[in-house]
Design an enzyme around this catalytic site. Sequence first.
Site, PDB file in Angstrom:
ATOM      1  CB  SER A   1       5.302   4.039   3.215  1.00 25.95           C
ATOM      2  OG  SER A   1       6.034   3.124   4.137  1.00 25.95           O
ATOM      3  CD  GLN A   2       0.231   3.433  -2.119  1.00 24.32           C
ATOM      4  OE1 GLN A   2       0.334   2.273  -1.642  1.00 24.32           O
ATOM      5  NE2 GLN A   2      -0.580   3.661  -3.088  1.00 24.32           N
TER       6      GLN A   2
END
Length: 224
Positions: free
Chosen positions: A71-72
């Site tokens: 994930s970011q």
Amino acid sequence: MRRKLDIEGIGMTSQRTRNRLVGRLREKGIRNEAVLQVISRTPRHLFVDEALASRSYEDTALPIGHGQTISQPYIVARMTELLLESALPPRKVLEVGTGSGYQAAILSSLVEKVYTVERIEPLFRAACELLYALGYRNVSAYLSDGSWGIVREAPYDAIIVTAAPETVPPALLEQLAMGGRLIVPVGKQGEVQVLQVITRQGETSYTILDHEYVQFVPMVSGKP
Ligand code: SAH
């Protein structure tokens, strides 16, 4: 998967690069200092393939194989912040969607005990090995369909889901402690998903708060 195992590192893996990422997260509105501090000392470059290490401190999701992504950092920070801000201080947390193990590593430094579940075996194995090698000893990883939760260890003070189901799996609601929080992106793939914070108020009563729009890989049921 080949990984860079120089934990201190130089250049792109340096502390300065990580501090720049923390600066960007602050600009984007992350306020929780404990979360920012853990991100500043967690070696995200070790959780991605060596070929992508140079991009590992950009605020972006990156591929980790098997059609999945790490994930970011902004999303990791935001979800962790939402988890920690619960009225019930989370000691025991379940993560659904281990992936690279990065989110589990972040949680490991902030809560007493982390359970994490992944359905894709090679990702599960790689994450287990890496978390162990890096000394995260309060994380227990499971290979399973996380839409069933991990009933044997329930209830959890908080549950964080890092893949998007179309609707919230009932088992996860049931495995929340009273006052506990479920942080979950809900929506169809290819459409806008909403990051929801669901709090268990009573045996069968829950409140739902919609936060921001997000984009996650889909939560998939059953064996791969
Ligand atoms: N938290 C991860 C993000 C991984 S992406 C990280 O920090 O890297 C989401 C992950 O959820 C993928 O690895 C995917 O395989 C997993 N996933 C999807 N559906 C799942 C399910 N039903 N049970 C367990 N894991 C699931």
